[in-house]
Design an enzyme around this catalytic site. Sequence first.
Site, PDB file in Angstrom:
ATOM      1  N   ALA A 193       0.810  -1.223   0.000  1.00 39.95           N
ATOM      2  CA  ALA A 193       0.000   0.000   0.000  1.00 39.95           C
ATOM      3  C   ALA A 193       0.840   1.269   0.000  1.00 39.95           C
ATOM      4  CB  ALA A 193      -0.915   0.003   1.222  1.00 39.95           C
ATOM      5  N   TYR A 194       2.125   1.179   0.300  1.00 39.28           N
ATOM      6  CA  TYR A 194       2.955   2.378   0.389  1.00 39.28           C
ATOM      7  C   TYR A 194       3.292   2.903  -1.010  1.00 39.28           C
ATOM      8  CZ  TYR A 194       3.779   0.973   5.279  1.00 39.28           C
ATOM      9  OH  TYR A 194       3.635   0.601   6.594  1.00 39.28           O
TER      10      TYR A 194
END
Length: 345
Positions: free
Chosen positions: A60-61
Amino acid sequence: MRYTKLGNSDLNVSRVCMGCMGFGDPKNGQHSWTIDEEHTREIIKRGLELGVNFFDTAIAYQSGTSERYVGRALRDFAKRESVVVATKFLPRTQEDMEEGITGQQHIERMINKSLENLGMDYVDLYIYHMWDYQTPLYDIMEGLNNIVKAGKARYIGISNCFAWQLAKANALAEKEGFAKFVSVQGHYNLLFREEEREMAKLCGEDNIAMTPYSALAGGRLSKAPGETSKRLEEDSYAKLKYDATAAQDRVIIERVMELAKKHGVSMTEVSLAWLLTKVTAPVVGATKLHHIEGAVKAVELVLSEEERFYVEEPYVPHALVGVMAQNTHAAAKEKHVWSTGNQDI
C-alpha cells in the site's frame, strides 16, 4: 548493532527495523515527506553499513513503489540471505468482494504482486496489515498458510489488531496445523502505551515478537517542545493520534529531553532506548540519514531503572485513535451482527 530472534522463528533480526513507509514515487505518495529513489537508496545503504538487516514495507505504500525501491536497493547493496524483508497486505476492497474474489485468492494475488515489486522469490515475513471483518478468519489463516507452504513467505505476522484477535487466530492455526503469527506490529511508544494492557502480556507469554510502528510518535519524541518539522506540521494522521493529548504528552517529552541532555545524546536515542527494553525491534521510519543513524545509536544506550520510571511515570490512559479506533467500531458491529442475526446493519 545487536541482533535477536524474531519470536518463534529462526529469523535473526537487527534490534532496529527500518520502516520504509516514506520511500516511494512522490507522485504516488500518500505523504508529503515521501522521498525519491535516489534518497531511498542512500538511506538503505547507510542502514546496511550500520548493521540494520530488517526492512519493513507494504504494497500500500506509494502504490507499490516503496516495495520496488526497497527491492532494487537491497539487490544492489546486500545479499538476499543477509536481510530480513517484511511486507504487508490490506484486506479485500468492496470491489474485490463484488467481483467474487475470495480471501485466499486475494492473499495469493497480493503476495505475487509484492514479490514482483520487490524482485524477490520470497519475503521473510508477510504481514496481515489490518483485521478483515468481511472475511472468515479460517480463509485468512488457510490463505496465509498456503503461501508459506509454497515458499513465498517464510513466516507470517499481523498488524493493527487486538490481543484477543491475535490469540484467536493463533489458536485456530494451532488447531488446524497452519502457520502461526510470529510477530505483531502495533502502535506503541512512550506517548501511547495501551499495548501494555493485554498485547504485551500475550506476546510475552507466547514469545510473539513486538515490532511496533510510530516508535517516535510521528517525530514528537525526537524534538524538544516548540521545535517543528515538515512532518510534524503536515502529518494529519499523526495529528489525529496525538493532538488531543498534547498537553499531557508534553510532560513526557520534556523528561525525554532532560535525559537526553544528561546523557549527551539525542531525544531519539532516549525514546528508542526505552522502547527497546519493551519490544523486539521497533519499526523506525527514516527519510534522512540522521534518522537511521540516531536509531542505531539507541541500541547502545542503557537507561537505569530509575530513568525508565521517570519517563513512564507521567503517562495517563489514551483513547484508541486511527486504525484501532476503526477496529473497535468494526468489532462492535460484528458482535451486534452475531447477536441479532441481522446481516444488513
